[in-house]
Design a protein around this motif. Structure first.
Motif, PDB file in Angstrom:
ATOM      1  N   VAL A 112       6.197  13.784   8.980  1.00  0.00           N
ATOM      2  CA  VAL A 112       6.363  14.168   7.582  1.00  0.00           C
ATOM      3  C   VAL A 112       5.695  15.523   7.376  1.00  0.00           C
ATOM      4  O   VAL A 112       4.494  15.686   7.622  1.00  0.00           O
ATOM      5  CB  VAL A 112       5.746  13.121   6.634  1.00  0.00           C
ATOM      6  CG1 VAL A 112       5.999  13.506   5.178  1.00  0.00           C
ATOM      7  CG2 VAL A 112       6.319  11.733   6.926  1.00  0.00           C
ATOM      8  N   LYS A 170       1.754  14.563   7.121  1.00  0.00           N
ATOM      9  CA  LYS A 170       1.396  13.162   7.047  1.00  0.00           C
ATOM     10  C   LYS A 170       1.998  12.487   8.282  1.00  0.00           C
ATOM     11  O   LYS A 170       3.083  12.885   8.715  1.00  0.00           O
ATOM     12  CB  LYS A 170       1.982  12.483   5.793  1.00  0.00           C
ATOM     13  CG  LYS A 170       1.360  12.879   4.457  1.00  0.00           C
ATOM     14  CD  LYS A 170       2.091  12.175   3.317  1.00  0.00           C
ATOM     15  CE  LYS A 170       1.549  12.577   1.956  1.00  0.00           C
ATOM     16  NZ  LYS A 170       0.421  11.716   1.559  1.00  0.00           N
ATOM     17  N   VAL A 223       4.209   6.232   5.868  1.00  0.00           N
ATOM     18  CA  VAL A 223       5.296   6.091   4.895  1.00  0.00           C
ATOM     19  C   VAL A 223       5.637   4.619   4.691  1.00  0.00           C
ATOM     20  O   VAL A 223       5.762   3.853   5.653  1.00  0.00           O
ATOM     21  CB  VAL A 223       6.547   6.860   5.363  1.00  0.00           C
ATOM     22  CG1 VAL A 223       7.635   6.822   4.290  1.00  0.00           C
ATOM     23  CG2 VAL A 223       6.184   8.313   5.691  1.00  0.00           C
ATOM     24  N   ALA A 274      12.481  14.413  -1.180  1.00  0.00           N
ATOM     25  CA  ALA A 274      12.358  14.316   0.271  1.00  0.00           C
ATOM     26  C   ALA A 274      13.664  14.741   0.931  1.00  0.00           C
ATOM     27  O   ALA A 274      14.752  14.358   0.489  1.00  0.00           O
ATOM     28  CB  ALA A 274      12.013  12.891   0.677  1.00  0.00           C
ATOM     29  N   ALA A 298      10.576  10.593  -3.477  1.00  0.00           N
ATOM     30  CA  ALA A 298       9.370  10.226  -2.729  1.00  0.00           C
ATOM     31  C   ALA A 298       8.132  10.455  -3.592  1.00  0.00           C
ATOM     32  O   ALA A 298       8.178  11.153  -4.614  1.00  0.00           O
ATOM     33  CB  ALA A 298       9.267  11.033  -1.436  1.00  0.00           C
ATOM     34  N   ASP A 310       4.090  11.499  -2.935  1.00  0.00           N
ATOM     35  CA  ASP A 310       3.030  11.964  -2.034  1.00  0.00           C
ATOM     36  C   ASP A 310       1.687  11.553  -2.641  1.00  0.00           C
ATOM     37  O   ASP A 310       1.105  12.283  -3.450  1.00  0.00           O
ATOM     38  CB  ASP A 310       3.128  13.488  -1.876  1.00  0.00           C
ATOM     39  CG  ASP A 310       1.912  14.116  -1.221  1.00  0.00           C
ATOM     40  OD1 ASP A 310       1.144  13.389  -0.558  1.00  0.00           O
ATOM     41  OD2 ASP A 310       1.732  15.342  -1.375  1.00  0.00           O
ATOM     42  N   ALA A 316       2.578   7.740   1.522  1.00  0.00           N
ATOM     43  CA  ALA A 316       3.864   8.297   1.090  1.00  0.00           C
ATOM     44  C   ALA A 316       4.825   7.149   0.816  1.00  0.00           C
ATOM     45  O   ALA A 316       4.937   6.221   1.616  1.00  0.00           O
ATOM     46  CB  ALA A 316       4.449   9.224   2.151  1.00  0.00           C
ATOM     47  N   LEU A 366       8.767   6.179  -0.013  1.00  0.00           N
ATOM     48  CA  LEU A 366      10.096   6.767   0.186  1.00  0.00           C
ATOM     49  C   LEU A 366      11.173   5.874  -0.410  1.00  0.00           C
ATOM     50  O   LEU A 366      11.274   4.696  -0.081  1.00  0.00           O
ATOM     51  CB  LEU A 366      10.356   6.970   1.680  1.00  0.00           C
ATOM     52  CG  LEU A 366      11.665   7.643   2.074  1.00  0.00           C
ATOM     53  CD1 LEU A 366      11.742   9.059   1.523  1.00  0.00           C
ATOM     54  CD2 LEU A 366      11.825   7.645   3.585  1.00  0.00           C
TER      55      LEU A 366
END
Length: 227
Positions: free
Chosen positions: A28, A56, A61, A84, A109, A111, A138, A140
């Motif tokens: 990421v 990341k 995620v 994203a 997404a 963060d 994160a 998603l």
């Protein structure tokens, strides 16, 4: 082939809008300060600096709809709503006009950021890794195939139905194709790379028990609940 002495856990498969099609992430790559108003709210001048990036791990995620524990070592967890971009075809030195052909799809997404650790790192001129790359940092949403940014789509963040962030994607300082071109001059992009393209103004704290939802027009949301 030699026997592996250590077997790392398998990375999760994330859902897409294509039937029976999932995606595993490679890494990421996050863009810092890509909306002028957010740069200003963090005490920076967006007119004076080129884009910069941080990582990341893919293992950080989690999919939309997950309930996660409030992370350790912080009293100031913040949401950051982001678009994203999933890389489908890798490459280096990608020209901006060819950049979108390297994109597999898009998603909403979040963060998540340990803001107190980030502030401390900034003050001491240290890396942000522990502020940004912690477990479950994160969120998603479902990935949508193709690159459809037609019209002036908006990105929003709601915490328990209270609107916190709201901006057009067109407010990004560096649009998607320029971000891809710039990153590809620094490293070779790989299939499965996920690029988080920055957050607009309005970032703020999350508390235990709250639900945070990132929305982008036309995409599935990215939702997370703090236990």
């Amino acid at each position: 082939m030699p026997h592996l002495a250590v077997q790392p856990p398998a990375l999760p498969v994330f859902s897409t809008d294509q039937p029976d099609t999932g995606v595993r992430l490679h890494r990421v790559i996050c863009v810092g300060r890509n909306y002028a108003e957010h740069a200003r709210e963090m005490g920076n001048d967006p007119e004076r600096e080129p884009p910069f990036f941080f990582f990341k791990p893919a293992s950080a995620v989690v999919p939309s709809g997950t309930t996660i524990p409030y992370p350790p070592a912080t009293d100031n967890l913040h949401h950051e709503a982001e678009l994203a971009v999933l890389v489908g075809t890798g490459g280096a030195e990608i020209a901006p006009q060819a950049a979108l052909s390297h994109v597999w799809g898009l998603a909403a997404a979040n963060d998540l950021t340990r803001r107190d650790l980030q502030a401390e790192a900034k003050q001491m001129r240290r890396p942000w890794d522990m502020a940004k790359g912690f477990d479950n940092s994160a969120v998603l949403g479902r990935l949508h195939r193709g690159v459809d940014l037609a019209g002036d789509r908006s990105i929003r963040c709601r915490v328990d139905d209270v609107l916190r962030q709201d901006a057009p994607l067109s407010a990004m300082i560096w649009p998607v194709e320029e971000i891809i071109a710039h990153v590809s001059r620094l490293l070779t992009l790989q299939p499965g790379d996920l690029i988080l393209t920055g957050t607009p103004a309005g970032v703020g704290p999350l508390a235990r028990g709250q639900t945070c939802t990132v929305e982008i027009d036309g995409f599935d949301p990215a939702t997370v609940t703090l236990a």
